[in-house]
Design a protein around this motif. Structure first.
Motif, PDB file in Angstrom:
ATOM      1  N   VAL A  18       0.861  -1.178   0.000  1.00 55.74           N
ATOM      2  CA  VAL A  18       0.000   0.000   0.000  1.00 55.74           C
ATOM      3  C   VAL A  18       0.898   1.229   0.000  1.00 55.74           C
ATOM      4  O   VAL A  18       1.670   1.446   0.926  1.00 55.74           O
ATOM      5  N   SER A  19       0.794   2.003  -1.061  1.00 56.25           N
ATOM      6  CA  SER A  19       1.726   3.087  -1.271  1.00 56.25           C
ATOM      7  C   SER A  19       0.987   4.383  -1.567  1.00 56.25           C
ATOM      8  O   SER A  19      -0.247   4.423  -1.542  1.00 56.25           O
ATOM      9  N   GLN A  51      -4.358   6.350   2.334  1.00 54.67           N
ATOM     10  CA  GLN A  51      -3.865   4.978   2.297  1.00 54.67           C
ATOM     11  C   GLN A  51      -3.595   4.473   3.708  1.00 54.67           C
ATOM     12  O   GLN A  51      -3.923   3.339   4.043  1.00 54.67           O
ATOM     13  N   ALA A  52      -2.983   5.335   4.528  1.00 58.64           N
ATOM     14  CA  ALA A  52      -2.716   4.946   5.907  1.00 58.64           C
ATOM     15  C   ALA A  52      -4.034   4.654   6.625  1.00 58.64           C
ATOM     16  O   ALA A  52      -4.154   3.677   7.365  1.00 58.64           O
ATOM     17  N   VAL A 106      -5.348   1.275   5.728  1.00 59.56           N
ATOM     18  CA  VAL A 106      -4.631   0.194   6.423  1.00 59.56           C
ATOM     19  C   VAL A 106      -5.124   0.095   7.867  1.00 59.56           C
ATOM     20  O   VAL A 106      -5.397  -0.996   8.379  1.00 59.56           O
ATOM     21  N   ALA A 125      -2.427  -4.691   4.245  1.00 51.78           N
ATOM     22  CA  ALA A 125      -1.162  -4.397   3.592  1.00 51.78           C
ATOM     23  C   ALA A 125      -0.050  -5.187   4.275  1.00 51.78           C
ATOM     24  O   ALA A 125       0.067  -5.159   5.492  1.00 51.78           O
ATOM     25  N   VAL A 134       3.830  -1.141   3.919  1.00 48.69           N
ATOM     26  CA  VAL A 134       3.389   0.191   3.549  1.00 48.69           C
ATOM     27  C   VAL A 134       4.614   0.978   3.095  1.00 48.69           C
ATOM     28  O   VAL A 134       5.686   0.877   3.697  1.00 48.69           O
ATOM     29  N   LEU A 136       4.914   4.761   2.328  1.00 50.25           N
ATOM     30  CA  LEU A 136       4.116   5.981   2.310  1.00 50.25           C
ATOM     31  C   LEU A 136       4.975   7.232   2.119  1.00 50.25           C
ATOM     32  O   LEU A 136       6.195   7.161   1.995  1.00 50.25           O
TER      33      LEU A 136
END
Lengths: 341, 283, 278
Positions: free
Chosen positions: A37-38, A77-78, A81, A87, A90, A92
């Motif tokens: 997850v980026s 995205q955070a 998660v 994820a 991560v 980020l």
């Protein structure tokens, strides 16, 4: 008549179900699947990293691995998660977002020390993108405040990239001879008065600048700037590096709770470590991120202009403090950004 | 007869011109813009964008979602319209407003409530986590959010149709000894079939096109949890504008097919049988 | 339940269908929505009030309500013309135009959003000439009004069209035979008859605009205090991990929607009663 409709409907539904389910359930014969997850600007980077890592992992361990990607604004995205998006790793935009995931209990404290260099295998910085020929003569931060210059940047409250922009401007003003908090604040206030469109994400502001033709200068991550200029027109845009900017360290880490549950820790760990290998660093540089490895950095030196880089820790006392002071509700950004006043 | 009642030719012409210009600016041009930009780089590039595996995965997921959400809301619509149109009971007005509610709720809220419910920190989160059931950021969450936003379509289409038809035929069938299901399938359904179809078409269009709510619960995993509208956004964010519009043109094409299907349904059912206003179509 | 009609004895399935309806409604709509109330209750009245009345949130209400009202008004005027032309005039291509009115129902809002943005941005087909005239549309409140007008048009047209078709022509004839001019007939006979339906259409377009997100985010420019709609603000709060703040604003919007819907339903039954009485 009715029965005809029914039969037709039944056939249609069946056909769609078959079409929908059939191919998805096939083609999934991997030993493990990782979900990375980026944030937005790493799509191209991780596409390249993934195919290279999958081949290398197969060679080393004999295992076939698949990697799924999810991209979006770093904060969003955070949050996904935290809310249960599983994820394995991560990657980020800022340590603050990873800290948020850590606080929810998914990542063990001290994650930033687990991998070399603050768990940031690549860095970037904030540069200016201007129209071809630099018609407004923008060379450094003070030029942004020239009369008639419109600046494009995203909203630092929603965009991780935009937070780096904001802090770079602040850091520049702070480090000028005679600079202090008040002067920095005045500088940044003036800067945001010249922003005509405040997109919610960094990619949105690039689109606004390039595709919609709004503004004279775009503040952007260096990797985004180079990518945008290459993709969207070398004949229309050019990049200007300011004298001082900020060292952006996008962190990567394994999400402990998830990998332990799914039994993917080894693969996830290998994936992140691959980013630090010469091959990984090479891909990093080719995607316009600044590599950490000296040999690769030397090879691509011409690609990255020399800029004096401030770190978040020395200029702002770390992300948690910067976030709280500047970007929290009622923080400095909210105070200084008062459109129409 | 009519002539005395219509406006002078000049006014007529002016009214028609105003209406057509307004529609051209607000409806036709956006549609033209989508197709123009989709075909900007020629037909070959257009097809390439549609053949991409991630685009296919998005199309499959969208079809699957609609294939689950539409029948669910169809079943609900039939039950609700039977209860509401055929019987009198207290609290009917409130029930109708509650059925309408998903129309007026911002799609963002529609997605968020499922995160609050099924998210890891949500009410059912710990339970789902313990049993390793994935709802949000997976297909079930996308389906649920879609069911929520398309919830009222069939019901709101059918209720006025059934109300207008009255109960006489059903009551006659009852007197003749027909059972409940028999009455429903032999008497009611044939009478309302065009209304059903109309509702299903609209429900389907919205199910396939929903963006806001699905975006909140999707997780945006490429090739796994992206629907067509989300894929459009991704392409758009990748500076791949031509491909974004190419995929968007699929949805625009779907919209045109929907309009065509609606017109056919209206034509087949006869204008008179058409529920007096699609007021209830969306909000 | 003793007030249930005697019909219930004749037709079967009341318990089954109502039970299923209530169950499904609860599972899909009510239980999920109640999480909003639960989340908000946990934050207490003081913080709740502070959140939903902070200047930025107030500015977003003003913008959302103002732009929705402007769009509904625009649709009120032009939608009436369109409905009138479709119902009363015959012209080539009428069927196509009639079908096209429903386009905003069928076209996904995100697609509408990027299409409108590309049209109205300063280098777009409409944006360029408008910009030359000194009028900025995309990334201003005006752009939001354009998007919401697109979204709301069919509501006004589709509510008015059948009512215009059903207007009693004899009344107009009577007015004409009594010497009323066409304008007078329109103002004193037709408009009053259309008013309830017009108001319903207006309110529906307004309600729809309040919650719109997909088409607006692309064209709005999202400037805090100036072009930031309330739905976007909810997302913004979520992305700052401020769940309570997000749900608090969501509750305000939800209550507004619910009240508006209740009013519309009442309006519709009033309109149909008037229709029946006429």
């Amino acid at each position: 008549m009715t029965s005809k409709i029914h039969a037709a409907a039944r056939v249609a539904v069946l056909a769609t179900l078959v079409a929908a389910i059939g191919p998805t359930t096939a083609a999934r014969a991997q030993d493990a699947t990782l979900l990375n997850v980026s944030y937005d600007p790493t799509r191209e980077l991780y596409q390249a990293i993934n195919s290279s890592f999958i081949a290398s992992y197969k060679q080393k361990t004999g295992k076939t691995i698949a990697i799924n990607q999810s991209h979006g604004g770093s904060g969003k995205q955070a949050r996904a998660v935290i809310d249960g998006l599983e994820a394995d790793v991560v990657t980020l935009a800022l340590a603050y977002d990873v800290d948020a995931v850590q606080e929810s209990g998914l990542i063990t404290p001290g994650w930033q020390k687990r991998l070399p260099q603050n768990s940031a295998p690549y860095t970037s910085t904030v540069v200016f993108v201007v129209r071809k020929g630099n018609p407004k003569g923008i060379k450094d931060w003070p030029d942004l405040l020239k009369p008639g210059v419109a600046i494009i940047t995203a909203n630092p409250k929603t965009s991780g990239g935009a937070r780096w922009n904001y802090l770079a401007a602040w850091g520049y003003a702070l480090r000028q001879p005679g600079g202090d908090e008040a002067k920095a604040r005045a500088f940044v206030t003036e800067l945001y008065k010249r922003v005509p469109v405040l997109d919610s994400g960094a990619r949105g502001s690039t689109t606004t600048f390039v595709q919609r033709g709004i503004g004279d200068v775009l503040l952007a991550w260096e990797n985004e700037a180079i990518l945008a200029v290459n993709e969207l027109g070398k004949d229309k845009l050019e990049i200007v590096a300011p004298s001082v900017s900020i060292l952006a360290e996008p962190p990567v880490t394994v999400v402990d709770k998830v990998v332990d549950k799914r039994g993917t820790r080894a693969a996830a760990q290998a994936y992140l470590e691959y980013l630090y290998t010469p091959e990984g660093q090479e891909i990093v540089a080719r995607n316009f991120y600044r590599p950490r490895l000296a040999s690769v950095a030397a090879k691509y030196a011409s690609q990255f202009p020399k800029v004096k880089l401030l770190t978040i820790d020395e200029a702002f006392g770390g992300w948690t403090k910067a976030q709280k002071t500047h970007f929290a509700d009622g923080g400095v950004f909210d105070q200084l950004y008062q459109p129409g006043k | 007869m009519r002539r005395a009642l219509t406006e002078p030719p000049l006014v007529r012409g002016a009214l028609l011109a105003v209406a057509l210009v307004f529609l051209a600016i607000f409806l036709v041009m956006p549609l033209v813009a989508v197709f123009a930009q989709a075909l900007e780089k020629g037909f070959g590039a257009y097809l390439t964008a549609l053949r991409e595996p991630d685009a296919w995965a998005a199309i499959r997921l969208t079809l699957l979602t609609a294939a689950i959400a539409v029948p669910m809301n169809l079943a609900f619509g039939l039950a609700a319209s039977w209860a509401i149109a055929k019987f009198e009971f207290p609290g009917k007005g409130t029930l109708l407003t509650l059925i309408d509610l998903p129309f007026a709720v911002s799609p963002v809220i529609s997605g968020m409530i499922f995160v609050l419910l099924f998210g890891r920190q949500g009410l059912l989160g710990p339970f789902l986590g313990a049993h390793d059931v994935k709802v949000i950021f997976a297909v079930p969450g996308i389906v649920l959010a879609t069911v929520f936003v398309t919830f009222p379509f069939v019901a709101r289409e059918l209720i006025p149709v059934m109300q207008a038809l009255g109960n006489e035929e059903e009551e006659a069938a009852r007197v003749l000894g027909a059972g409940g299901w028999q009455i429903f399938f032999r008497v009611t359904l044939p009478n309302v079939k065009w209304g059903v179809l109309y509702g299903v078409i609209l429900c389907n269009a919205r199910a396939m096109g929903e963006f806001g709510a699905v975006s909140v619960v999707s997780g945006h995993i490429r090739g796994l949890t992206n629907t067509i509208p989300l894929h459009v956004e991704i392409l758009y964010n990748e500076y791949n504008f031509q491909a974004a519009f190419a995929v968007a043109s699929l949805l625009a094409f779907l919209a045109l097919v929907t309009l065509l299907a609606k017109s056919v349904v209206e034509w087949r059912s006869g204008r008179a049988a058409r529920p007096e206003a699609p007021v209830r179509e969306a909000a | 339940m003793s007030s249930a009609s005697p019909r219930r004895r004749v037709l079967p399935g009341f318990g089954l269908t109502l039970g299923f309806t209530l169950l499904y409604l609860s599972l899909i709509v009510l239980v999920p929505l109640s999480t909003l109330a639960l989340r908000t209750a946990s934050m207490g009245w003081g913080p709740f009030w502070a959140t939903v009345t902070s200047p930025r949130v107030l500015a977003s209400y003003r913008l959302t309500f103002g732009a929705s009202l402007a769009a509904a008004a625009l649709n009120g005027v032009f939608g009436l013309v369109v409905a009138w032309v479709l119902a009363r005039h015959r012209f080539p291509g009428q069927k196509v135009v009639d079908a096209l009115v429903d386009l905003p129902f069928a076209l996904p809002t995100a697609v509408a959003g990027i299409a409108l943005t590309s049209l109205y941005s300063p280098n777009g087909w409409f944006g360029r000439p408008l910009e030359a005239m000194g009028l900025k549309v995309a990334f201003t409140p005006l752009g939001i009004v354009v998007a919401l007008t697109f979204i709301g048009l069919p509501f006004v047209v589709r509510t008015l069209q059948p009512v215009i078709e059903d207007l009693d022509v004899e009344v107009e004839e009577a007015a004409a035979s009594l010497g009323a001019g066409r304008r007078q007939t329109f103002a004193h006979v037709i408009l009053p008859a259309l008013f309830p339906a017009w108001l319903t259409g207006f309110a529906l377009a307004f309600a729809r605009a309040l919650g719109e997100y997909g088409s607006v985010v692309f064209i709005a420019g999202n400037m805090p205090m100036r072009t930031e709609i309330t739905s976007l603000l909810i997302i913004t709060k979520l992305e700052q991990y401020d769940y309570a703040g997000a749900t608090a604003i969501a509750v305000v919007m939800l209550v507004a929607s619910f009240l508006l819907l209740g009013a519309i339903n009442r309006l519709q039954s009033w309109a149909s009663r008037r229709g029946a009485a006429a």
